[in-house]
Write a protein that holds these residues in place. Structure first.
Motif, short mmCIF file in Angstrom:
data_model
loop_
_atom_site.label_atom_id
_atom_site.label_comp_id
_atom_site.label_asym_id
_atom_site.label_seq_id
_atom_site.Cartn_x
_atom_site.Cartn_y
_atom_site.Cartn_z
N ASN A 1 0.85 -1.20 0.00
CA ASN A 1 0.00 0.00 0.00
C ASN A 1 0.89 1.25 0.00
O ASN A 1 2.12 1.14 -0.01
CB ASN A 1 -0.96 0.00 1.20
N ASP A 2 0.25 2.43 0.03
CA ASP A 2 1.01 3.66 -0.15
C ASP A 2 1.77 4.12 1.10
O ASP A 2 2.43 5.16 1.07
CB ASP A 2 0.11 4.79 -0.66
N THR A 3 1.69 3.34 2.18
CA THR A 3 2.48 3.70 3.36
C THR A 3 3.82 2.96 3.40
O THR A 3 4.66 3.26 4.24
CB THR A 3 1.71 3.40 4.68
N GLY A 4 4.00 1.99 2.50
CA GLY A 4 5.24 1.22 2.48
C GLY A 4 6.40 2.02 1.91
O GLY A 4 6.22 3.05 1.24
N PHE A 5 7.61 1.55 2.16
CA PHE A 5 8.81 2.21 1.63
C PHE A 5 9.97 1.23 1.65
O PHE A 5 9.94 0.21 2.33
CB PHE A 5 9.17 3.46 2.46
N SER A 6 10.98 1.57 0.87
CA SER A 6 12.20 0.77 0.82
C SER A 6 13.40 1.69 0.77
O SER A 6 13.39 2.68 0.02
CB SER A 6 12.20 -0.16 -0.40
#
Length: 337
Positions: free
Chosen positions: A315-320
C-alpha cells in the motif's frame, strides 16, 4: 547528584529547544533472536527514526506530528512519550530534584508494528532528549548510559509486553549490538563490516509483536537450539576476525522465520529474488513485516530495493531504503532559532 529545588539554581534554558533523534533498528538480524540488533540509516538522507523536541513550559504537554502520528492514540496521556516524561520526573523527584515542566513534540516518522523498532525509537528519543535537556539545566546529565538504557528497556517493555533490549540498545548506542543483560552490562557493541549495505523494505501492513510471538512454538528442538547457539557464536567470532564469508553463512533464522514468514505476503518470492540478485543474506526485521537484505555491492542493493518497492510493498504507506548501519545512535542538538 546534589538536590536542587530552587528554580534560580537551574541554568537558563528559556527559549531553547533541544531535538533528540533515535534511528530505526532491526531486531534479531536473523540469527540472533532477541539477542542482536542493528541501527539503520538510509543513504539518501531520509529521516528513518523518531524525533522529540523539548522546551521549557509552565505545564507538561505533548504534541504529536509526522507521517504516522494518526496511528497513535488520540489521548496523549497514554502515549509512551508521556509515560517516559512521567517516569523520568518521578525518578528525579525520588533523588530530591524537582524539575520544571517541558513541552514535548513527537515527530512520528516510523510506522507502528513495522519491525523497525517504532516504539523503541520513541522511547529512546524521549528519554535521551529528557536526559540531555535537563542535563543542560542542571549542569550534568542526570543519568549515565547504563542507567538510561535500563529505563529505556523498562518503558519499551510497557508497549511490547516484556523487556527486550534488541531494539532500544542499537537505537540508543548505534551500530550492531549484542544483548548481555547483566547487572552492569546490558548490551555490547560489536565490530561490523563497513562496506555492507542493508536494504530495509516495509510492506505497509502491520504485524503486532504480540501476534508474532504467539505464532512461535513454546519449545525449540535440541538440533535447532544447538544450531542457534553455534550460529551466534561463530557469527560474533567472524565479526571480530572480519571473516565476511563465514559471517554471512551464519545469517539464517532457525527460531522465528519458519513460523513468522506466514504473516508476510510475498516473503518467499522476495527472498528468492534478493538471493539471486546479489544479496548475501535476507530475513525478517524484528517481528516483521519489514524485511532486510544484506549486500556488499551498492548497485545490487539498489536493484533489490527497487524490486521490493514494486513487488513487496502492498500500500502507499510502504517504503524501501538502502541503508548502512547508523554507528552514532541517538543524538540530541539545540535547534533554537
Amino acid at each position: 547528584m546534589e538536590a536542587r529545588r530552587v528554580m534560580t539554581e537551574f541554568n537558563d534554558m528559556t527559549g531553547k529547544t533541544v531535538r533528540a533523534f533515535a534511528p530505526a533498528s532491526t531486531g534479531n538480524v536473523s540469527l540472533g533472536f532477541d539477542l542482536l540488533g542493528a541501527a539503520l540509516k538510509p543513504m539518501d538522507g531520509t529521516v528513518l527514526g523518531d524525533e522529540v523536541d523539548l522546551e521549557l513550559a509552565e505545564t507538561f504537554s505533548l504534541e504529536v506530528k509526522g507521517a504516522f502520528a494518526h496511528k497513535l492514540p488520540a489521548d496523549h496521556d497514554t502515549n509512551i512519550v508521556t509515560r517516559c516524561y512521567q517516569h523520568f520526573v518521578k525518578v528525579m523527584d525520588e533523588k530530591g530534584v524537582e524539575l520544571p515542566a517541558v513541552r514535548m513534540t513527537l515527530h512520528k516518522h516510523l510506522p507502528i508494528g513495522s519491525g523497525l523498532g517504532s516504539s523503541a525509537a520513541s522511547v529512546v528519543a524521549a528519554l535521551h532528549g529528557l536526559n540531555e535537556f535537563y542535563g543542560q539545566l542542571l549542569g550534568e546529565v542526570p543519568f549515565n548510559q547504563h542507567e538510561l538504557l535500563l529505563m529505556m528497556g523498562e518503558l519499551e517493555g510497557q508497549i511490547s509486553g516484556s523487556v527486550h533490549y534488541d531494539n532500544v540498545a542499537p537505537c540508543y548506542l548505534g551500530g550492531l549490538t549484542l544483548m548481555a543483560e547483566q547487572a552492569d552490562t546490558l548490551a555490547l557493541q560489536l565490530p561490523t563490516f563497513k562496506h555492507w549495505y542493508w536494504v530495509a523494505c516495509y510492506s505497509g501492513i502491520t504485524v503486532s509483536t504480540a501476534a508474532a510471538r504467539d505464532i512461535l512454538p513454546k519449545q525449540v528442538s535440541m538440533p535447532n537450539t544447538l544450531k542457534f547457539g553455534r550460529q551466534l557464536a561463530v557469527f560474533i567470532d567472524a565479526l571480530y576476525r572480519q571473516d565476511e564469508k563465514l559471517a554471512v553463512s551464519m545469517m539464517t533464522d532457525v527460531i522465528a522465520e519458519p513460523y513468522r514468514k506466514s504473516l508476510l505476503p510475498y516473503f518467499d518470492e522476495s527472498r528468492e529474488f534478493a538471493m539471486q540478485n546479489g544479496a548475501m543474506a535476507f530475513g525478517i526485521s524484528g517481528s516483521g513485516p519489514t524485511v532486510f537484505a544484506v549486500c556488499d555491492n551498492l548497485e545490487q542493493a539498489q536493484t533489490i530495493s527497487t524490486w521490493l518497492e514494486e513487488n513487496y510493498i502492498q500500500n502507499d504507506t510502504g517504503f524501501s531504503h538502502v541503508c548502512q548501519l547508523d554507528e552514532q545512535g541517538a543524538v540530541a542538538n539545540d535547534i533554537s532559532a
